[in-house]
Design a protein around this motif. Structure first.
Motif, PDB file in Angstrom:
ATOM      1  N   UNK A 122     -34.107  74.122 -23.542  1.00 40.53           N
ATOM      2  CA  UNK A 122     -34.419  73.580 -24.858  1.00 40.53           C
ATOM      3  C   UNK A 122     -35.114  72.237 -24.627  1.00 40.53           C
ATOM      4  N   UNK A 123     -36.345  72.123 -25.140  1.00 42.20           N
ATOM      5  CA  UNK A 123     -37.124  70.883 -25.033  1.00 42.20           C
ATOM      6  C   UNK A 123     -36.963  70.061 -26.304  1.00 42.20           C
ATOM      7  N   UNK A 124     -36.752  68.757 -26.133  1.00 42.01           N
ATOM      8  CA  UNK A 124     -36.666  67.832 -27.274  1.00 42.01           C
ATOM      9  C   UNK A 124     -37.270  66.509 -26.846  1.00 42.01           C
TER      10      UNK A 124
ATOM     11  N   UNK B 206     -35.996  64.764 -23.693  1.00 41.10           N
ATOM     12  CA  UNK B 206     -35.981  65.482 -22.422  1.00 41.10           C
ATOM     13  C   UNK B 206     -35.753  66.963 -22.630  1.00 41.10           C
ATOM     14  N   UNK B 207     -34.943  67.543 -21.763  1.00 40.97           N
ATOM     15  CA  UNK B 207     -34.656  68.964 -21.897  1.00 40.97           C
ATOM     16  C   UNK B 207     -33.208  69.257 -21.531  1.00 40.97           C
TER      17      UNK B 207
ATOM     18  N   UNK C 158     -22.278  69.060 -20.828  1.00 40.06           N
ATOM     19  CA  UNK C 158     -22.242  68.153 -19.690  1.00 40.06           C
ATOM     20  C   UNK C 158     -23.495  67.292 -19.752  1.00 40.06           C
ATOM     21  N   UNK C 159     -23.317  65.982 -19.799  1.00 39.02           N
ATOM     22  CA  UNK C 159     -24.459  65.066 -19.878  1.00 39.02           C
ATOM     23  C   UNK C 159     -24.676  64.398 -18.524  1.00 39.02           C
TER      24      UNK C 159
ATOM     25  N   UNK D 242     -28.860  67.573 -20.352  1.00 41.38           N
ATOM     26  CA  UNK D 242     -27.560  68.170 -20.678  1.00 41.38           C
ATOM     27  C   UNK D 242     -27.538  69.628 -20.247  1.00 41.38           C
ATOM     28  N   UNK D 243     -26.329  70.117 -19.933  1.00 42.91           N
ATOM     29  CA  UNK D 243     -26.076  71.542 -19.785  1.00 42.91           C
ATOM     30  C   UNK D 243     -25.144  71.925 -20.921  1.00 42.91           C
TER      31      UNK D 243
END
Length: 120
Positions: free
Chosen positions: A67-69, A72-73, A87-88, A96-97
């Motif tokens: 997921x791109x934002x 970042x991703x 998880x950051x 993040x995961x």
């Protein structure tokens, strides 16, 4: 499922998830894990940010991949309406995961970062 590989944390995808995510198992340094939070509903804008590319996604059914934002991703493995852990990381390719919340993943997190508490 989360795995420990020396100083790295890796999310082990099965072969079908690798195809759906268009990505191999993501890997990050354990030292760069900054926080972990649990979320009951994964289908909110706070959990799934941005647009999916590449990956597989059907709303409220499956989200596998990137997921791109604007910040970042994120790497996401979300199934149906099952709870997730976020998880950051700092200084990693994925910010993040977003992964399934289960006891095995929580046990790995407690092992690698005992001082880190999982916020609900």
């Amino acid at each position: 499922m989360l795995k420990i590989e020396g100083e790295y944390l890796r999310y082990d995808l099965n072969w079908l998830e690798n195809i759906g995510a268009f990505w191999r198992d993501p890997k990050s340094k354990i030292a760069n894990l900054t926080s972990v939070s649990a979320h009951e509903n994964p289908w909110t804008v706070q959990v799934l940010r941005g647009i999916r590319a590449p990956g597989t996604g059907f709303p409220f059914l499956i989200m596998l991949g990137t997921m791109w934002h604007r910040r970042g991703r994120d790497f996401c493995v979300v199934y149906k309406r099952k709870p997730v852990l976020i998880l950051e990381f700092k200084d990693e390719s994925f910010k993040r995961w977003v992964i399934p919340d289960n006891e095995a993943n929580r046990a790995v997190i407690r092992t690698v970062k005992p001082s880190l508490t999982i916020s609900e």
